[in-house]
Design an enzyme around this catalytic site. Structure first.
Site, PDB file in Angstrom:
ATOM      1  N   HIS A 244      15.028  19.195  40.011  1.00 26.72           N
ATOM      2  CA  HIS A 244      16.488  19.210  39.826  1.00 26.72           C
ATOM      3  C   HIS A 244      17.009  18.587  38.519  1.00 26.72           C
ATOM      4  O   HIS A 244      17.666  19.249  37.723  1.00 26.72           O
ATOM      5  CB  HIS A 244      17.170  18.476  40.982  1.00 26.72           C
ATOM      6  CG  HIS A 244      16.794  18.979  42.333  1.00 26.72           C
ATOM      7  ND1 HIS A 244      17.197  20.195  42.818  1.00 26.72           N
ATOM      8  CD2 HIS A 244      16.035  18.429  43.322  1.00 26.72           C
ATOM      9  CE1 HIS A 244      16.732  20.370  44.039  1.00 26.72           C
ATOM     10  NE2 HIS A 244      16.020  19.320  44.364  1.00 26.72           N
TER      11      HIS A 244
HETATM   12  C1  BDR Z   1      18.991  14.984  43.669  1.00 26.94           C
HETATM   13  O1  BDR Z   1      18.660  14.036  44.674  1.00 26.94           O
HETATM   14  C2  BDR Z   1      17.548  13.282  44.281  1.00 26.94           C
HETATM   15  O2  BDR Z   1      16.627  13.166  45.288  1.00 26.94           O
HETATM   16  C3  BDR Z   1      16.953  13.980  43.088  1.00 26.94           C
HETATM   17  O3  BDR Z   1      16.374  13.049  42.213  1.00 26.94           O
HETATM   18  C4  BDR Z   1      18.125  14.674  42.478  1.00 26.94           C
HETATM   19  O4  BDR Z   1      18.806  13.832  41.586  1.00 26.94           O
HETATM   20  C5  BDR Z   1      18.812  16.377  44.222  1.00 26.94           C
HETATM   21  O5  BDR Z   1      19.638  16.588  45.302  1.00 26.94           O
END
Ligand code: BDR
Ligand code: CA
Length: 324
Positions: free
Chosen positions: A241
């Site tokens: 992400h």
């Molecule tokens: C986001 O949540 C976290 O677990 C990840 O690092 C990312 O920033 C994705 O939903």
């Protein structure tokens, strides 16, 4: 001249990848990392930020420890998708003697912003708590930031609830305050575009074959993501992400962005949901952000891989051309 950035993060495998990309790009100057609770409690995310700097030989970059509690003074539920240590069970591979700075992340943000007004881009790739606290502490903070890039929110599906993305869900009030603050430019890079850039098994295999310290580290820390995706969705991919925020900063043509008015639901069954009003249709055309609508996955892969592993540039380009 290099472009200055601050990364507010909760490392986190995908945060680690975002930081690695920024550190490996010749035109980016990472001025500081700020930590927040999210993928682990604050002591883990702070320690992981320090470890990533060590891995890249950049212990000259300061790390500021930030908030453990959300604005509502609760410790948010942490993510377990990246293992107990936030780095897929491999945090122990890197040891560092660098310590976090004494100054709290919120104080640092306020001070730095005054000293470097208009000069820096702020990345928010964890829950938005530190930034909301900086806004509350200094009403001028909002005017000092050149641009804000957020990994958070979503349109259509969630990962913390049916409608909410984790970073917004973990501190929905903070996310709402950041979006409503009136920053000059804010781009919400949400799940709808970060889900498709997940690291695919064949590309991950390429990293194993490269066999450098960095590629081996990435190969290892992403294993837990693949295992989780396989069990939950029958997919052989690892989440990436946060990396997309940095990739977009490097090449804005990777994303199609649309002006929008974005609010975050702060309570009730849809808590943390980002309500995206494209073109501000229901707000008399007033927009407070840009919404990332689509992503060019093949070009993202090429940018990420060739920036972090320039020594394998030809092989990477050839492989992506023939297979993606
Ligand atoms: C986001 O949540 C976290 O677990 C990840 O690092 C990312 O920033 C994705 O939903
Ligand atoms: Ca994150």
């Amino acid at each position: 001249m290099k472009r200055k950035i601050i990364i507010d993060c909760d490392p986190g495998v995908d945060d680690a990848l975002a930081i690695l990309l920024a550190l490996n790009h010749p035109e980016i100057e990472v001025e500081a990392l700020c930590s927040v609770t999210g993928n682990g409690l604050i002591e883990h995310t702070t320690a992981n930020a320090l470890k990533i700097l060590k891995l890249c030989g950049r212990e000259d970059i300061p790390v500021y420890r930030g908030c453990n509690e959300s604005l509502s003074q609760e410790v948010p539920e942490t993510v377990d998708a990246f293992g107990d240590d936030g780095l897929g069970g491999y945090a122990h591979l890197v040891e560092t003697t660098q310590q976090p700075e004494q100054e709290h992340a919120v104080d640092f943000l306020v001070r730095y912003a005054r000293e470097h007004s208009g000069e820096f881009t702020l990345f928010i790739i964890g829950p938005c708590t530190n930034i909301a606290q900086a806004l509350r502490k200094d009403p001028e903070f909002v005017h000092h930031v050149k641009e804000v890039l957020i990994m958070g929110g979503t349109k259509g599906f969630g990962n913390a609830s049916p409608v909410a993305e984790y970073n917004f869900w973990a501190d929905a009030q903070a996310a709402q305050e950041v979006l409503a603050a009136g920053f000059k430019k804010v781009t919400m890079i949400g799940l709808n575009v970060t889900h498709p850039i997940a690291l695919e098994a064949d590309i991950r295999e390429m990293l194993r074959i490269f066999a450098t310290d960095l590629s081996t580290f990435i190969y290892k820390i992403t294993q837990v993501g693949v295992d989780e995706a396989w069990q939950s969705a029958g997919r052989l991919v690892a989440p990436m992400h946060d990396v997309l925020t940095v990739a977009y900063f490097i090449d804005p043509t990777l994303l199609e962005v649309i002006p929008a008015h974005i609010d975050v639901v702060t309570e009730g069954i849809a808590e943390g949901e980002s309500v995206v009003d494209l073109y501000g249709k229901y707000h008399q055309g007033q927009c407070n952000a840009h919404y990332a609508a689509t992503v060019d996955v093949a070009r993202f892969n090429e940018l990420f891989l060739t920036t972090v592993f320039p020594e394998f540039k030809d092989e990477i380009i050839q492989y992506i051309k023939e297979n993606k």
